[in-house]
Design a protein around this motif. Structure first.
Motif, PDB file in Angstrom:
ATOM      1  N   ALA A   7       0.721  -1.225  -0.032  1.00 50.50           N
ATOM      2  CA  ALA A   7      -0.023   0.228   0.262  1.00 50.50           C
ATOM      3  C   ALA A   7       0.777   1.600  -0.127  1.00 50.50           C
ATOM      4  N   MET A   8       2.034   1.025   0.896  1.00 47.47           N
ATOM      5  CA  MET A   8       2.679   2.721   0.735  1.00 47.47           C
ATOM      6  C   MET A   8       3.208   2.995  -0.341  1.00 47.47           C
ATOM      7  N   ARG A   9       4.117   1.430  -1.151  1.00 40.32           N
ATOM      8  CA  ARG A   9       4.699   2.239  -2.662  1.00 40.32           C
ATOM      9  C   ARG A   9       3.485   2.315  -3.833  1.00 40.32           C
ATOM     10  N   VAL A  10       2.352   1.775  -3.159  1.00 40.40           N
ATOM     11  CA  VAL A  10       1.519   2.462  -4.324  1.00 40.40           C
ATOM     12  C   VAL A  10       0.915   3.811  -4.562  1.00 40.40           C
ATOM     13  N   MET A  11       0.904   4.389  -2.732  1.00 44.80           N
ATOM     14  CA  MET A  11       1.063   5.229  -2.985  1.00 44.80           C
ATOM     15  C   MET A  11       1.692   6.653  -2.864  1.00 44.80           C
ATOM     16  N   ASN A  12       2.698   6.260  -2.870  1.00 43.70           N
ATOM     17  CA  ASN A  12       4.372   6.699  -3.288  1.00 43.70           C
ATOM     18  C   ASN A  12       4.202   6.975  -4.643  1.00 43.70           C
ATOM     19  N   SER A  13       3.763   5.828  -5.244  1.00 42.91           N
ATOM     20  CA  SER A  13       3.751   5.633  -7.120  1.00 42.91           C
ATOM     21  C   SER A  13       1.972   7.459  -7.749  1.00 42.91           C
ATOM     22  N   ILE A  14       0.900   7.250  -6.751  1.00 40.16           N
ATOM     23  CA  ILE A  14      -0.275   7.672  -7.467  1.00 40.16           C
ATOM     24  C   ILE A  14       0.459   9.179  -7.082  1.00 40.16           C
ATOM     25  N   LYS A  15       1.068   9.943  -5.706  1.00 37.53           N
ATOM     26  CA  LYS A  15       0.941  10.668  -5.270  1.00 37.53           C
ATOM     27  C   LYS A  15       2.291  11.347  -5.913  1.00 37.53           C
ATOM     28  N   ASP A  16       3.447  10.899  -5.394  1.00 38.00           N
ATOM     29  CA  ASP A  16       4.554  12.086  -5.913  1.00 38.00           C
ATOM     30  C   ASP A  16       5.398  10.773  -7.555  1.00 38.00           C
ATOM     31  N   GLY A  17       5.014   9.768  -7.246  1.00 37.52           N
ATOM     32  CA  GLY A  17       5.517   9.256  -8.427  1.00 37.52           C
ATOM     33  C   GLY A  17       7.058   8.823  -8.076  1.00 37.52           C
ATOM     34  N   THR A  18       7.588   8.779  -7.108  1.00 36.77           N
ATOM     35  CA  THR A  18       8.598   8.595  -6.584  1.00 36.77           C
ATOM     36  C   THR A  18       9.012   6.927  -7.059  1.00 36.77           C
ATOM     37  N   GLN A  19       8.154   6.345  -7.394  1.00 40.48           N
ATOM     38  CA  GLN A  19       8.746   4.519  -7.224  1.00 40.48           C
ATOM     39  C   GLN A  19       9.140   4.553  -8.991  1.00 40.48           C
ATOM     40  N   ALA A  20       9.182   3.371  -9.473  1.00 41.00           N
ATOM     41  CA  ALA A  20      10.193   3.222 -10.626  1.00 41.00           C
ATOM     42  C   ALA A  20       9.300   3.385 -11.586  1.00 41.00           C
ATOM     43  N   GLY A  45      -0.362  13.389  -7.377  1.00 44.12           N
ATOM     44  CA  GLY A  45      -0.932  13.765  -6.737  1.00 44.12           C
ATOM     45  C   GLY A  45      -1.446  15.745  -7.103  1.00 44.12           C
ATOM     46  N   PRO A  46      -0.453  16.141  -8.035  1.00 41.04           N
ATOM     47  CA  PRO A  46      -1.285  17.343  -8.029  1.00 41.04           C
ATOM     48  C   PRO A  46      -2.415  17.508  -9.335  1.00 41.04           C
ATOM     49  N   ILE A  47      -2.597  16.435  -9.933  1.00 43.40           N
ATOM     50  CA  ILE A  47      -3.247  16.182 -10.684  1.00 43.40           C
ATOM     51  C   ILE A  47      -5.134  16.096 -10.628  1.00 43.40           C
ATOM     52  N   LEU A  48      -4.919  15.487  -9.174  1.00 41.30           N
ATOM     53  CA  LEU A  48      -5.581  15.313  -8.160  1.00 41.30           C
ATOM     54  C   LEU A  48      -6.193  16.032  -7.508  1.00 41.30           C
ATOM     55  N   SER A  49      -5.422  17.211  -6.877  1.00 46.45           N
ATOM     56  CA  SER A  49      -5.492  18.253  -6.111  1.00 46.45           C
ATOM     57  C   SER A  49      -6.189  18.901  -7.380  1.00 46.45           C
ATOM     58  N   THR A  50      -6.164  19.246  -8.163  1.00 42.79           N
ATOM     59  CA  THR A  50      -6.486  20.122  -9.596  1.00 42.79           C
ATOM     60  C   THR A  50      -8.289  19.492  -9.484  1.00 42.79           C
ATOM     61  N   VAL A  51      -8.930  18.689  -9.188  1.00 48.62           N
ATOM     62  CA  VAL A  51      -9.936  18.316  -9.198  1.00 48.62           C
ATOM     63  C   VAL A  51     -10.778  17.922  -7.271  1.00 48.62           C
ATOM     64  N   SER A  52     -10.039  18.188  -6.612  1.00 51.02           N
ATOM     65  CA  SER A  52     -10.433  18.387  -5.657  1.00 51.02           C
ATOM     66  C   SER A  52     -10.306  20.188  -5.052  1.00 51.02           C
ATOM     67  N   SER A  53     -10.357  21.291  -5.611  1.00 52.78           N
ATOM     68  CA  SER A  53     -10.940  22.291  -5.497  1.00 52.78           C
ATOM     69  C   SER A  53      -9.345  23.024  -4.207  1.00 52.78           C
ATOM     70  N   ASP A  54      -8.020  21.924  -4.360  1.00 50.59           N
ATOM     71  CA  ASP A  54      -6.667  22.621  -4.210  1.00 50.59           C
ATOM     72  C   ASP A  54      -7.252  21.318  -2.293  1.00 50.59           C
ATOM     73  N   SER A  55      -7.964  20.952  -1.577  1.00 50.27           N
ATOM     74  CA  SER A  55      -7.982  20.528  -0.526  1.00 50.27           C
ATOM     75  C   SER A  55      -6.893  19.053  -0.958  1.00 50.27           C
ATOM     76  N   PRO A  56      -6.265  19.733   0.255  1.00 51.56           N
ATOM     77  CA  PRO A  56      -5.010  18.123   1.125  1.00 51.56           C
ATOM     78  C   PRO A  56      -5.863  17.075   1.526  1.00 51.56           C
ATOM     79  N   ALA A  57      -7.163  17.214   2.182  1.00 52.05           N
ATOM     80  CA  ALA A  57      -7.406  16.346   3.020  1.00 52.05           C
ATOM     81  C   ALA A  57      -8.662  15.397   1.484  1.00 52.05           C
ATOM     82  N   VAL A  58      -9.135  16.230   0.536  1.00 55.54           N
ATOM     83  CA  VAL A  58      -9.331  15.765  -0.199  1.00 55.54           C
ATOM     84  C   VAL A  58      -8.848  14.701  -1.035  1.00 55.54           C
TER      85      VAL A  58
END
Ligand code: HEC
Length: 139
Positions: free
Chosen positions: A84-97, A108-121
């Motif tokens: 789960a952690m690896r998947v989370m990092n992959s989606i959010k930050d693109g840190t994995q291979a 991360g940034p794309i999801l932010s644009t459809v979340s009214s820039d709310s970090p909680a969302v």
């Protein structure tokens, strides 16, 4: 010289239609989805490459240099434990291979644009995406 030019022109007209049929990844703005539904988000944002079933055979896959990961095998490839952690990092930050490479967007940034820039969302969206991916693991 003139003949060579003409030849190039004819050749060009043969190449052009072929290029048009080559699949290209079209990047469009992320459409709004419910942050509560991992499935809805996966279908809207991920299935074009990873396929509706997550096996990596979406319609855009053939246009990529690197084939999208088969997301149903993540647990199996990690000794039976869903990473789960690896998947989370992959989606959010693109840190994995591969993430943040040309072929796998950093979400991360794309999801932010459809979340009214709310970090909680954004956190809720990523959590539900991970839950949906976990639900598609082969046993
Ligand atoms: C434009 C195509 C594309 C889209 C859209 C896409 N992916 Fe990917 N994804 C890839 C590619 C290509 C890889 C493989 C990268 C590599 O292995 O280097 C990958 C790999 C992954 C991995 C890594 C698996 C591992 O082994 O750690 C995860 C997790 C992932 N994608 C999740 C998602 C999620 C969730 C979405 C939607 C929010 C998504 N992807 C949308 C192309 C895409």
């Amino acid at each position: 010289m003139r003949i060579a030019g003409l030849f190039a022109l004819i050749l060009g007209s043969f190449l052009l239609p072929a290029q048009e049929t080559t699949p290209k990844v079209k990047v469009v703005g992320a459409k709004p989805t419910s942050p509560a539904s991992g499935k809805e988000m996966f279908h809207a944002y991920c299935a074009s490459c990873h396929g509706l079933d997550g096996k990596g055979n979406g319609p855009a896959a053939s246009a990529l240099k690197k084939q999208p990961a088969d997301l149903t095998l993540l647990a199996q490839q990690s000794g039976g434990k869903f990473p789960a952690m690896r998947v989370m990092n992959s989606i959010k930050d693109g840190t994995q291979a591969g993430h943040g490479s040309k072929d796998m967007p950093v979400w991360g940034p794309i999801l932010s644009t459809v979340s009214s820039d709310s970090p909680a969302v954004v956190t809720q969206r990523i959590g539900n995406l991970i839950g949906f991916i976990e639900s598609m693991q082969v046993k």
